[in-house]
Design an enzyme around this catalytic site. Structure first.
Site, PDB file in Angstrom:
ATOM      1  N   TRP A 131       0.752  -1.857  -0.211  1.00 49.38           N
ATOM      2  CA  TRP A 131      -0.207  -0.394  -0.333  1.00 49.38           C
ATOM      3  C   TRP A 131       0.881   1.008  -0.493  1.00 49.38           C
ATOM      4  CZ3 TRP A 131       2.493   2.285   3.952  1.00 49.38           C
ATOM      5  CH2 TRP A 131       2.697   1.087   4.853  1.00 49.38           C
ATOM      6  N   ASN A 132       2.644   1.336   0.157  1.00 47.99           N
ATOM      7  CA  ASN A 132       2.793   2.848   0.727  1.00 47.99           C
ATOM      8  C   ASN A 132       2.930   3.430  -0.833  1.00 47.99           C
ATOM      9  OD1 ASN A 132       4.787   1.281  -0.608  1.00 47.99           O
ATOM     10  ND2 ASN A 132       6.043   1.608   0.784  1.00 47.99           N
ATOM     11  N   LYS A 155      -2.617  -8.568  -6.915  1.00 49.50           N
ATOM     12  CA  LYS A 155      -3.356  -8.383  -6.194  1.00 49.50           C
ATOM     13  C   LYS A 155      -2.813  -7.658  -4.800  1.00 49.50           C
ATOM     14  CE  LYS A 155      -3.157 -10.053  -1.479  1.00 49.50           C
ATOM     15  NZ  LYS A 155      -3.994  -8.906  -1.002  1.00 49.50           N
ATOM     16  N   HIS A 156      -3.730  -6.456  -4.943  1.00 47.87           N
ATOM     17  CA  HIS A 156      -3.234  -5.665  -4.481  1.00 47.87           C
ATOM     18  C   HIS A 156      -3.613  -5.454  -2.737  1.00 47.87           C
ATOM     19  CE1 HIS A 156      -1.340  -1.499  -4.196  1.00 47.87           C
ATOM     20  NE2 HIS A 156      -1.126  -0.844  -4.944  1.00 47.87           N
ATOM     21  N   GLY A 207       6.713  -6.008  -0.758  1.00 49.41           N
ATOM     22  CA  GLY A 207       6.094  -6.405   0.565  1.00 49.41           C
ATOM     23  C   GLY A 207       7.327  -6.665   1.743  1.00 49.41           C
ATOM     24  N   SER A 208       6.368  -6.902   2.652  1.00 47.96           N
ATOM     25  CA  SER A 208       7.460  -7.091   3.921  1.00 47.96           C
ATOM     26  C   SER A 208       7.733  -8.886   3.779  1.00 47.96           C
ATOM     27  CB  SER A 208       6.738  -7.177   5.794  1.00 47.96           C
ATOM     28  OG  SER A 208       5.602  -8.583   5.083  1.00 47.96           O
ATOM     29  N   GLU A 229      11.105  -8.099  -3.651  1.00 43.27           N
ATOM     30  CA  GLU A 229      11.161  -7.134  -3.089  1.00 43.27           C
ATOM     31  C   GLU A 229      10.317  -6.194  -1.705  1.00 43.27           C
ATOM     32  OE1 GLU A 229      12.928  -4.614  -4.977  1.00 43.27           O
ATOM     33  OE2 GLU A 229      12.616  -5.514  -7.019  1.00 43.27           O
ATOM     34  N   LEU A 230      11.515  -6.535  -0.552  1.00 41.41           N
ATOM     35  CA  LEU A 230      11.199  -6.347   0.359  1.00 41.41           C
ATOM     36  C   LEU A 230      11.767  -5.107   1.332  1.00 41.41           C
ATOM     37  CD1 LEU A 230      11.398 -10.361   1.333  1.00 41.41           C
ATOM     38  CD2 LEU A 230       9.600  -8.941  -0.074  1.00 41.41           C
ATOM     39  N   CYS A 263       9.990   2.008   1.984  1.00 42.25           N
ATOM     40  CA  CYS A 263      11.401   0.672   2.346  1.00 42.25           C
ATOM     41  C   CYS A 263      13.139   1.129   2.463  1.00 42.25           C
ATOM     42  CB  CYS A 263      11.382  -0.334   0.276  1.00 42.25           C
ATOM     43  SG  CYS A 263      11.312   0.355  -0.798  1.00 42.25           S
ATOM     44  N   GLU A 360      12.857  -3.442  10.706  1.00 42.74           N
ATOM     45  CA  GLU A 360      12.643  -1.920  10.434  1.00 42.74           C
ATOM     46  C   GLU A 360      11.751  -1.765  10.808  1.00 42.74           C
ATOM     47  OE1 GLU A 360      10.204  -3.344   6.474  1.00 42.74           O
ATOM     48  OE2 GLU A 360      11.039  -1.056   6.111  1.00 42.74           O
TER      49      GLU A 360
HETATM   50  P1  NAP Z   1       2.907  -7.143   3.438  1.00 39.32           P
HETATM   51  O1  NAP Z   1       2.492  -7.724   4.473  1.00 39.32           O
HETATM   52  O2  NAP Z   1       4.039  -8.322   2.507  1.00 39.32           O
HETATM   53  O3  NAP Z   1       2.056  -6.859   2.198  1.00 39.32           O
HETATM   54  C1  NAP Z   1       2.399  -6.809   0.506  1.00 39.32           C
HETATM   55  C2  NAP Z   1       1.481  -7.790  -0.634  1.00 39.32           C
HETATM   56  O4  NAP Z   1       1.317  -9.187   0.061  1.00 39.32           O
HETATM   57  C3  NAP Z   1       0.242  -7.733  -0.144  1.00 39.32           C
HETATM   58  O5  NAP Z   1      -0.236  -7.182  -1.247  1.00 39.32           O
HETATM   59  C4  NAP Z   1      -0.282  -8.381   1.309  1.00 39.32           C
HETATM   60  O6  NAP Z   1      -2.004  -9.053   0.733  1.00 39.32           O
HETATM   61  C5  NAP Z   1       0.376  -9.768   0.923  1.00 39.32           C
HETATM   62  N1  NAP Z   1       0.268 -10.724   1.446  1.00 39.32           N
HETATM   63  C6  NAP Z   1       0.432 -10.051   3.024  1.00 39.32           C
HETATM   64  N2  NAP Z   1       1.408 -12.223   3.251  1.00 39.32           N
HETATM   65  C7  NAP Z   1       0.995 -12.400   2.476  1.00 39.32           C
HETATM   66  C8  NAP Z   1       0.636 -13.722   2.891  1.00 39.32           C
HETATM   67  N3  NAP Z   1       0.504 -14.815   3.957  1.00 39.32           N
HETATM   68  N4  NAP Z   1      -0.052 -14.406   1.754  1.00 39.32           N
HETATM   69  C9  NAP Z   1      -0.637 -14.631   0.654  1.00 39.32           C
HETATM   70  N5  NAP Z   1      -0.143 -13.105   0.717  1.00 39.32           N
HETATM   71  C10 NAP Z   1       0.889 -11.731   1.546  1.00 39.32           C
HETATM   72  O7  NAP Z   1       3.540  -5.737   3.202  1.00 39.32           O
HETATM   73  P2  NAP Z   1       3.187  -4.630   3.946  1.00 39.32           P
HETATM   74  O8  NAP Z   1       3.530  -4.542   5.276  1.00 39.32           O
HETATM   75  O9  NAP Z   1       1.937  -3.930   3.745  1.00 39.32           O
HETATM   76  O10 NAP Z   1       4.161  -3.558   3.084  1.00 39.32           O
HETATM   77  C11 NAP Z   1       5.515  -2.810   3.756  1.00 39.32           C
HETATM   78  C12 NAP Z   1       6.502  -3.270   4.015  1.00 39.32           C
HETATM   79  O11 NAP Z   1       7.065  -3.552   1.875  1.00 39.32           O
HETATM   80  C13 NAP Z   1       7.616  -2.777   4.392  1.00 39.32           C
HETATM   81  O12 NAP Z   1       8.738  -4.155   5.559  1.00 39.32           O
HETATM   82  C14 NAP Z   1       8.275  -2.074   2.819  1.00 39.32           C
HETATM   83  O13 NAP Z   1       9.624  -2.354   3.392  1.00 39.32           O
HETATM   84  C15 NAP Z   1       8.172  -3.230   1.898  1.00 39.32           C
HETATM   85  N6  NAP Z   1       8.457  -2.233   0.740  1.00 39.32           N
HETATM   86  C16 NAP Z   1       9.345  -2.708   0.304  1.00 39.32           C
HETATM   87  C17 NAP Z   1       9.903  -2.065  -1.401  1.00 39.32           C
HETATM   88  C18 NAP Z   1      10.792  -2.426  -1.868  1.00 39.32           C
HETATM   89  O14 NAP Z   1      11.051  -1.804  -3.580  1.00 39.32           O
HETATM   90  N7  NAP Z   1      12.153  -3.541  -1.483  1.00 39.32           N
HETATM   91  C19 NAP Z   1       8.593  -0.730  -1.588  1.00 39.32           C
HETATM   92  C20 NAP Z   1       7.866  -0.816  -1.197  1.00 39.32           C
HETATM   93  C21 NAP Z   1       7.614  -1.542  -0.073  1.00 39.32           C
HETATM   94  P3  NAP Z   1      -2.871  -7.908   2.280  1.00 39.32           P
HETATM   95  O15 NAP Z   1      -2.487  -6.298   2.117  1.00 39.32           O
HETATM   96  O16 NAP Z   1      -4.320  -8.122   1.756  1.00 39.32           O
HETATM   97  O17 NAP Z   1      -1.818  -8.131   3.279  1.00 39.32           O
END
Ligand code: NAP
Length: 458
Positions: A131-132, A155-156, A207-208, A229-230, A263, A360
């Site tokens: 979402w960020n 899948k956003h 994501g995370s 990309e975490l 991130c 983080e």
């Molecule tokens: P997140 O919880 O991992 O979510 C990212 C995506 O993955 C969402 O669409 C989420 O869906 C889905 N997801 C999460 N857990 C899942 C699972 N167990 N099974 C299936 N799908 C799953 O990440 P966030 O906390 O929202 O985002 C912030 C993180 O993203 C931070 O750690 C940040 O540093 C990182 N990030 C990295 C980059 C990069 O380019 N390296 C860029 C931006 C952000 P739901 O929302 O439905 O849970």
């Protein structure tokens, strides 16, 4: 995972809800995207460039609407949302202009025959996005893969479903064929089933670490290529010869852009002792002059976090850091609002045995470390499970480049902070993930490098 809902983190108002797809809708999406992939196999990348330019035009035309829905769903300041749309326009134009040239066959120097490799599409890609940066994260995957010929199922994140719907609408209105990007709101189980389906050939997740390892595990089990990309815990290294004006400029947004929810935000400020006092003075000035308010109001400089859940998580993490011995050097005053505001905080004394040392903080929390010299700064920067980005502030560019080369990260910015553009690769090492997005490297993420060799005939 929570339900797909649009909740304004400034007002706590829930203004839209979305259902998971039916089994039939999933089947239709897989069929449609797969059929488009097979159709695109007979059409070169140059046949899609005009449409991608039109997607850029569509984003320009819908800039206000796109920016507003992002701000209303995840609290980003409106000016930053508008900047995000501009960045995405340039990324679409970049891949429309450069894609076909970059996808030309690559000749191979060999004595064994006439050899080259083709750069071909591989199939439908599942994109799981955070979402960020609701638009930018999607465009980073969509634009290159559209030119390559890989359709996307999106899948956003659960809290930006309205942004996702608008992105899909803009792409469709630009004339992209049905199936170029299909937006869905699947449960985790439905997502797992889709990834396992043979029509899906790749998985791109931003994501995370938690989300990434779960989705990567499923992709790996099904032998699907993935890019991850975490998260990051980026070091911002200040050397003794840093130009004071450059330092001031870089610090002005290093930890506060997007309310610290980036991130590649500069989460660890590592400063040599001769510049410590000046650095904390500047950082305190930046943090204390923020103005909390409605993110739709252009005069606001401190918006709420993306959700109440994010606020709770960050509060717990900060409490843990303090219990582990961290000290508060500065904390923003209490904010009188029901919104998901978090008080920007500067921490010191986060020692190696503090659980926060290797975590983080996804919000406006900066950790400052005073170090003896350049070598100590590099060692501390590398003492992390993450390796996404870094900054080095020095007036000697050669010296800064030498320092950058010693940092175990995917990206380093000298005399600046987070930067992204179509031609610059984005991605990390260690627990920050693998693979790259954007640039020629990102374009190749889901390309089949198909060797063709003609053997000499007698
Ligand atoms: P997140 O919880 O991992 O979510 C990212 C995506 O993955 C969402 O669409 C989420 O869906 C889905 N997801 C999460 N857990 C899942 C699972 N167990 N099974 C299936 N799908 C799953 O990440 P966030 O906390 O929202 O985002 C912030 C993180 O993203 C931070 O750690 C940040 O540093 C990182 N990030 C990295 C980059 C990069 O380019 N390296 C860029 C931006 C952000 P739901 O929302 O439905 O849970």
């Amino acid at each position: 995972m929570a339900k797909y809902q649009s909740i304004n983190p400034y007002t706590n108002e829930t203004f839209a809800s979305y259902d998971n797809p039916t089994a039939e809708q999933i089947e239709d999406a897989l069929n449609l995207t797969d059929a488009l992939y097979h159709k695109w196999r007979h059409e070169g990348p140059e046949t899609r460039t005009a449409t991608l330019h039109k997607v850029a035009d569509g984003l320009r035309e819908h800039k206000k609407e796109m920016a507003e829905i992002m701000t209303r769903e995840m609290g980003k300041m409106i000016g930053e949302s508008e900047g995000e749309v501009d960045l995405c326009v340039s990324i679409c134009d970049y891949f429309a202009e450069k894609g076909p040239e970059l996808l030309k066959p690559e000749p191979i120097d060999t004595k064994l025959g006439d050899a080259y490799y083709l750069k071909q599409a591989t199939g439908v890609i599942m994109a799981c996005e955070p979402w960020n940066f609701p638009l930018y994260q999607v465009i980073r995957v969509f634009a290159p893969n559209f030119i390559v010929g890989n359709p996307i199922i999106l899948k956003h994140a659960h809290n930006v479903p309205g942004s996702a719907a608008l992105i899909a609408k803009i792409i469709k209105q630009a004339g992209a064929p049905e199936g170029s990007l299909i937006n869905m709101y699947p449960s985790y189980d439905q997502l797992d089933q889709m990834i396992a389906d043979p029509r899906i050939q790749g998985v791109a997740l931003t994501g995370s670490e938690r989300g990434g390892s779960s989705v990567a595990e499923n992709a790996g089990k099904n032998l699907k290529k993935s890019t991850m990309e975490l998260g990051g815990n980026d070091a911002f290294i200040i050397l003794d010869d840093a130009d004071p004006e450059v330092l001031k400029q870089a610090l002005s947004s290093a930890r506060t852009y997007n309310d610290g929810q980036v991130c590649t935000s500069s989460k660890r400020i590592i400063v040599v002792k001769s510049r410590y006092e000046e650095t904390i003075h500047e950082l305190k000035k930046v943090f204390s002059s923020l103005k909390a308010g409605d993110p739709l109001d252009p005069s606001t400089t401190l918006p709420p976090l993306n959700s109440q859940g994010a606020k709770d998580k960050l509060t717990k993490q900060l409490d843990g850091a303090l219990a582990g011995g961290a000290k508060i050097l500065y904390q923003y005053p209490e904010i009188d609002s029901d919104g998901a505001f978090f008080r920007p905080t500067i921490l010191t004394n986060v020692d190696r045995d503090n659980p926060a040392f290797d975590q983080e903080f996804f919000g406006p929390v900066a950790t400052v470390y005073e170090v003896e010299d350049e070598d100590a700064a590099i060692a501390l920067a590398n003492d992390s499970s993450y390796g996404l980005g870094s900054s080095v502030i020095s007036s000697n560019i050669k010296r800064a480049q030498n320092v950058a080369a010693q940092i175990e990260t995917g990206m380093s910015v000298i005399n600046g902070t987070w930067i992204s553009s179509g031609e610059l690769p984005f991605g990390g090492v260690k627990k920050s993930g693998y693979g790259r997005e954007l640039s020629d490297l990102g374009l190749m993420a889901f390309v089949n490098q198909h060797l063709v060799i003609s053997m000499p005939t007698k």
